[in-house]
Design a protein around this motif. Structure first.
Motif, PDB file in Angstrom:
ATOM      1  N   ASP A  61      26.792  36.902  36.457  1.00 18.93           N
ATOM      2  CA  ASP A  61      26.992  35.711  35.631  1.00 18.93           C
ATOM      3  C   ASP A  61      28.381  35.732  34.988  1.00 18.93           C
ATOM      4  OD1 ASP A  61      26.605  37.831  33.927  1.00 18.93           O
ATOM      5  OD2 ASP A  61      25.233  36.768  32.571  1.00 18.93           O
ATOM      6  N   GLY A  62      29.320  36.447  35.601  1.00 20.02           N
ATOM      7  CA  GLY A  62      30.646  36.614  35.034  1.00 20.02           C
ATOM      8  C   GLY A  62      31.413  35.308  34.904  1.00 20.02           C
ATOM      9  N   ARG A  63      32.367  35.283  33.991  1.00 20.01           N
ATOM     10  CA  ARG A  63      33.174  34.092  33.754  1.00 20.01           C
ATOM     11  C   ARG A  63      34.653  34.472  33.726  1.00 20.01           C
ATOM     12  NH1 ARG A  63      29.459  32.109  35.469  1.00 20.01           N
ATOM     13  NH2 ARG A  63      27.999  30.600  34.549  1.00 20.01           N
ATOM     14  N   PHE A  64      35.492  33.487  34.018  1.00 11.02           N
ATOM     15  CA  PHE A  64      36.926  33.681  34.085  1.00 11.02           C
ATOM     16  C   PHE A  64      37.533  33.678  32.681  1.00 11.02           C
ATOM     17  CE2 PHE A  64      35.594  31.990  38.096  1.00 11.02           C
ATOM     18  CZ  PHE A  64      36.383  32.647  39.041  1.00 11.02           C
ATOM     19  N   SER A  65      38.725  34.244  32.564  1.00 11.65           N
ATOM     20  CA  SER A  65      39.420  34.251  31.283  1.00 11.65           C
ATOM     21  C   SER A  65      40.010  32.879  30.984  1.00 11.65           C
ATOM     22  CB  SER A  65      40.540  35.287  31.299  1.00 11.65           C
ATOM     23  OG  SER A  65      41.356  35.163  30.150  1.00 11.65           O
ATOM     24  N   ASP A  66      39.841  32.425  29.746  1.00  9.57           N
ATOM     25  CA  ASP A  66      40.477  31.176  29.339  1.00  9.57           C
ATOM     26  C   ASP A  66      41.924  31.419  28.889  1.00  9.57           C
ATOM     27  OD1 ASP A  66      39.497  32.586  27.054  1.00  9.57           O
ATOM     28  OD2 ASP A  66      39.834  30.800  25.847  1.00  9.57           O
ATOM     29  N   GLY A  67      42.365  32.675  28.919  1.00  5.19           N
ATOM     30  CA  GLY A  67      43.722  33.012  28.519  1.00  5.19           C
ATOM     31  C   GLY A  67      44.655  33.280  29.686  1.00  5.19           C
ATOM     32  N   LEU A  68      44.194  33.000  30.909  1.00  6.68           N
ATOM     33  CA  LEU A  68      44.990  33.284  32.103  1.00  6.68           C
ATOM     34  C   LEU A  68      45.227  32.032  32.933  1.00  6.68           C
ATOM     35  CD1 LEU A  68      43.315  36.572  33.424  1.00  6.68           C
ATOM     36  CD2 LEU A  68      45.542  36.391  32.291  1.00  6.68           C
ATOM     37  N   ILE A  69      46.316  32.049  33.676  1.00  6.43           N
ATOM     38  CA  ILE A  69      46.551  31.114  34.779  1.00  6.43           C
ATOM     39  C   ILE A  69      46.326  31.889  36.068  1.00  6.43           C
ATOM     40  CG2 ILE A  69      48.222  29.638  35.948  1.00  6.43           C
ATOM     41  CD1 ILE A  69      49.737  29.449  33.285  1.00  6.43           C
ATOM     42  N   TYR A  70      45.497  31.363  36.941  1.00  6.91           N
ATOM     43  CA  TYR A  70      45.253  31.938  38.260  1.00  6.91           C
ATOM     44  C   TYR A  70      46.042  31.074  39.250  1.00  6.91           C
ATOM     45  CZ  TYR A  70      41.295  34.199  35.870  1.00  6.91           C
ATOM     46  OH  TYR A  70      40.496  34.925  35.008  1.00  6.91           O
ATOM     47  N   ARG A  71      47.064  31.642  39.845  1.00  7.89           N
ATOM     48  CA  ARG A  71      48.046  30.843  40.581  1.00  7.89           C
ATOM     49  C   ARG A  71      48.178  31.270  42.040  1.00  7.89           C
ATOM     50  NH1 ARG A  71      53.636  30.266  37.607  1.00  7.89           N
ATOM     51  NH2 ARG A  71      52.390  28.641  36.572  1.00  7.89           N
ATOM     52  N   PHE A  72      48.249  30.278  42.936  1.00  2.70           N
ATOM     53  CA  PHE A  72      48.693  30.478  44.315  1.00  2.70           C
ATOM     54  C   PHE A  72      50.088  29.906  44.454  1.00  2.70           C
ATOM     55  CE2 PHE A  72      44.061  30.460  45.201  1.00  2.70           C
ATOM     56  CZ  PHE A  72      43.962  31.577  46.015  1.00  2.70           C
ATOM     57  N   ARG A  73      50.962  30.640  45.129  1.00  2.00           N
ATOM     58  CA  ARG A  73      52.296  30.148  45.473  1.00  2.00           C
ATOM     59  C   ARG A  73      52.478  30.237  46.983  1.00  2.00           C
ATOM     60  NH1 ARG A  73      56.301  33.828  42.430  1.00  2.00           N
ATOM     61  NH2 ARG A  73      57.842  32.343  43.243  1.00  2.00           N
ATOM     62  N   LEU A  74      52.910  29.129  47.578  1.00  2.00           N
ATOM     63  CA  LEU A  74      53.136  29.079  49.020  1.00  2.00           C
ATOM     64  C   LEU A  74      54.564  28.605  49.280  1.00  2.00           C
ATOM     65  CD1 LEU A  74      49.953  28.496  48.547  1.00  2.00           C
ATOM     66  CD2 LEU A  74      50.007  27.663  50.891  1.00  2.00           C
ATOM     67  N   ARG A  75      55.252  29.276  50.184  1.00  2.00           N
ATOM     68  CA  ARG A  75      56.590  28.851  50.581  1.00  2.00           C
ATOM     69  C   ARG A  75      56.678  28.717  52.100  1.00  2.00           C
ATOM     70  NH1 ARG A  75      61.501  31.352  46.927  1.00  2.00           N
ATOM     71  NH2 ARG A  75      60.646  30.760  44.882  1.00  2.00           N
ATOM     72  N   PRO A  76      57.241  27.625  52.586  1.00  2.00           N
ATOM     73  CA  PRO A  76      57.485  27.502  54.032  1.00  2.00           C
ATOM     74  C   PRO A  76      58.439  28.606  54.493  1.00  2.00           C
ATOM     75  CG  PRO A  76      57.697  25.377  52.942  1.00  2.00           C
ATOM     76  CD  PRO A  76      57.616  26.404  51.852  1.00  2.00           C
TER      77      PRO A  76
ATOM     78  N   LEU B  49      48.685  35.168  35.368  1.00  2.00           N
ATOM     79  CA  LEU B  49      49.708  35.092  34.333  1.00  2.00           C
ATOM     80  C   LEU B  49      49.051  34.738  32.999  1.00  2.00           C
ATOM     81  CD1 LEU B  49      50.711  33.097  36.992  1.00  2.00           C
ATOM     82  CD2 LEU B  49      52.893  33.662  35.923  1.00  2.00           C
ATOM     83  N   THR B  50      49.691  35.137  31.920  1.00  2.00           N
ATOM     84  CA  THR B  50      49.197  34.724  30.614  1.00  2.00           C
ATOM     85  C   THR B  50      49.395  33.222  30.448  1.00  2.00           C
ATOM     86  OG1 THR B  50      51.339  35.197  29.574  1.00  2.00           O
ATOM     87  CG2 THR B  50      49.674  36.947  29.552  1.00  2.00           C
ATOM     88  N   ARG B  51      48.471  32.610  29.745  1.00  2.00           N
ATOM     89  CA  ARG B  51      48.480  31.161  29.560  1.00  2.00           C
ATOM     90  C   ARG B  51      49.094  30.827  28.197  1.00  2.00           C
ATOM     91  NH1 ARG B  51      42.833  27.688  29.900  1.00  2.00           N
ATOM     92  NH2 ARG B  51      43.705  25.570  29.656  1.00  2.00           N
ATOM     93  N   GLY B  52      49.926  29.841  28.157  1.00  2.00           N
ATOM     94  CA  GLY B  52      50.575  29.460  26.908  1.00  2.00           C
ATOM     95  C   GLY B  52      51.997  29.014  27.173  1.00  2.00           C
ATOM     96  N   ARG B  53      52.790  28.977  26.131  1.00  2.00           N
ATOM     97  CA  ARG B  53      54.162  28.486  26.264  1.00  2.00           C
ATOM     98  C   ARG B  53      55.009  29.428  27.117  1.00  2.00           C
ATOM     99  NH1 ARG B  53      57.214  26.487  20.971  1.00  2.00           N
ATOM    100  NH2 ARG B  53      55.546  24.921  21.221  1.00  2.00           N
ATOM    101  N   HIS B  54      54.803  30.730  26.957  1.00  2.00           N
ATOM    102  CA  HIS B  54      55.562  31.720  27.726  1.00  2.00           C
ATOM    103  C   HIS B  54      54.600  32.454  28.638  1.00  2.00           C
ATOM    104  CE1 HIS B  54      58.676  34.503  28.816  1.00  2.00           C
ATOM    105  NE2 HIS B  54      58.015  35.538  28.312  1.00  2.00           N
ATOM    106  N   ASN B  55      54.740  32.270  29.950  1.00  2.00           N
ATOM    107  CA  ASN B  55      53.816  32.854  30.919  1.00  2.00           C
ATOM    108  C   ASN B  55      54.350  34.191  31.419  1.00  2.00           C
ATOM    109  OD1 ASN B  55      53.790  29.530  32.104  1.00  2.00           O
ATOM    110  ND2 ASN B  55      52.181  30.424  30.841  1.00  2.00           N
TER     111      ASN B  55
END
Length: 380
Positions: free
Chosen positions: A46-61, A193-199
């Motif tokens: 029943d785990g939950r994600f952090s509300d203090g994080l950004i979970y990011r995918f980055r793709l480059r051609p 990444l940390t979520r907020g003004r400075h990631n």
């Protein structure tokens, strides 16, 4: 162990720990690319994600170019497609949680956590929730191999703590709608990444086992033997490494890649005139390489594009990494004998609960997962 617990910060703050990244064409929707990032080793069902994080995918051609020595290499430009997922505080809704995914076009797609239907919009579909950890490896045998200098895998073997869960995020992308018709070959990484003004980047992951098997062991590195290098590596931009620690990364990789090559008693990857292992630059280009125009595989495409580029030939598959791919045999064989000898098997061929061919692909969470090992600290 893939990227599980890949450094002191990941051990101290496992909610931000990326365990695996996958990228493969959709088996049910041709022309769609599936992106998967799994986090939090030993997640509760029943785990939950952090509300203090950004979970990011980055793709480059990527662009393939011919080298004068006969091999080929793929170059990354500056164009980038970013998918950011963030989550609400479950404490504010009695344990329920919602997420939001921002697409490269800037559209925000809301979705409830742990709903197999996920959320849809703008050529993108998103799921997030606890799932069965799909990674397969006899991890103790891998660590024993590093400790003893001898291959310690048995056949058959068993998955380490089989049935453990992770928190998975799955994004399925309509490539033509989101990327355009011109994009085919892409590099894929995932970050927390940390979520907020400075990631602040906590972790970043491309290919499996780069940190734990290629950067983690210290004893073979005569230059930086006392340096825990993985947290430094995690903070780097995967598409643009800074100069500051590049020499340290190269020294560690030269030492550890030579160790893996030595395990069959023969040198299949001779160093160049500068003493560099031939795979150092490939490892440092640490992203999955996927051809979005090729069909879905079940197995056997991991590193195929990279190996074809080294040989100066055309790749035949989509590359990337599929959920059911027994990629550790490919990885070990590539490092140890460069494909010139027998397949190096870790003794584990498949998950006891394989991924499916329909969205969200990851198998349902184990309601009674095994307990974390005693050395695993932080939130379970």
């Amino acid at each position: 162990m893939s990227d599980h617990i890949s450094g002191p910060r990941a051990l101290a703050e496992p909610i931000a720990d990326i365990t695996d990244v996958y990228a493969f064409p959709s088996p049910e929707n041709p022309g769609h690319l599936v992106l998967v990032v799994n986090t939090l080793p030993f997640a509760r069902p029943d785990g939950r994600f952090s509300d203090g994080l950004i979970y990011r995918f980055r793709l480059r051609p990527l662009t393939l170019r011919d080298d004068p020595v006969g091999s080929r290499r793929y170059d990354t430009g500056t164009e980038e497609f970013v998918f950011d997922c963030v989550f609400s505080d479950p404490a504010e809704a009695g344990g329920a949680q919602t997420g939001s995914c921002r697409t490269p076009a800037g559209e925000r797609i809301p979705f409830p956590v742990d709903d197999p239907g996920g959320g849809k919009g703008g050529g993108v579909r998103v799921f997030a929730g606890p799932r069965w950890d799909p990674f397969i490896l006899d991890a103790p045998a891998a660590l024993k191999t590093v400790a003893t200098g001898r291959l310690a895998f048995t056949d058959p073997s068993a998955i380490f703590l089989d049935g453990k869960n992770v928190l998975g995020i799955v994004i399925e992308v309509d490539c033509a709608q989101v990327f355009g018709e011109r994009v085919e070959l892409v590099g894929v990484i995932a970050e927390t990444l940390t979520r907020g003004r400075h990631n602040v980047r906590i972790e970043r992951t491309g290919r499996p086992e780069v940190k734990n098997l290629l950067l983690g062991p210290k004893q073979f590195d005569q230059v930086n033997r006392d340096l825990e290098i993985r947290d430094l590596y995690n903070m780097e931009d995967a598409f643009h490494l800074a100069d500051g620690y590049l020499g340290a990364y190269r020294a560690r990789l030269n030492a550890n890649l030579a160790f893996w090559d030595s395990l069959d008693g023969r040198v299949d990857w001779p160093a160049d005139a500068r003493g560099d292992h031939p795979l150092v630059d490939l490892v440092l280009a640490d992203h999955l390489v996927v051809d979005v125009g090729k069909p879905y595989p079940e197995n056997g495409t991991f590193l195929e594009i990279e190996r074809a580029a080294l040989a100066g030939s055309e790749h035949l598959t989509c590359g990337g990494r599929a959920l059911n791919d027994d990629m550790m045999d490919t990885f070990l064989t590539f490092l140890i004998n460069a494909g010139h000898g027998p397949v190096i098997r870790d003794g584990v061929d498949r998950s006891t609960r394989p991924a499916t061919r329909t969205f969200p692909y990851l198998a349902e969470a184990n309601p009674e997962p095994p307990r974390p090992p005693a050395h695993h600290h932080g939130r379970p």
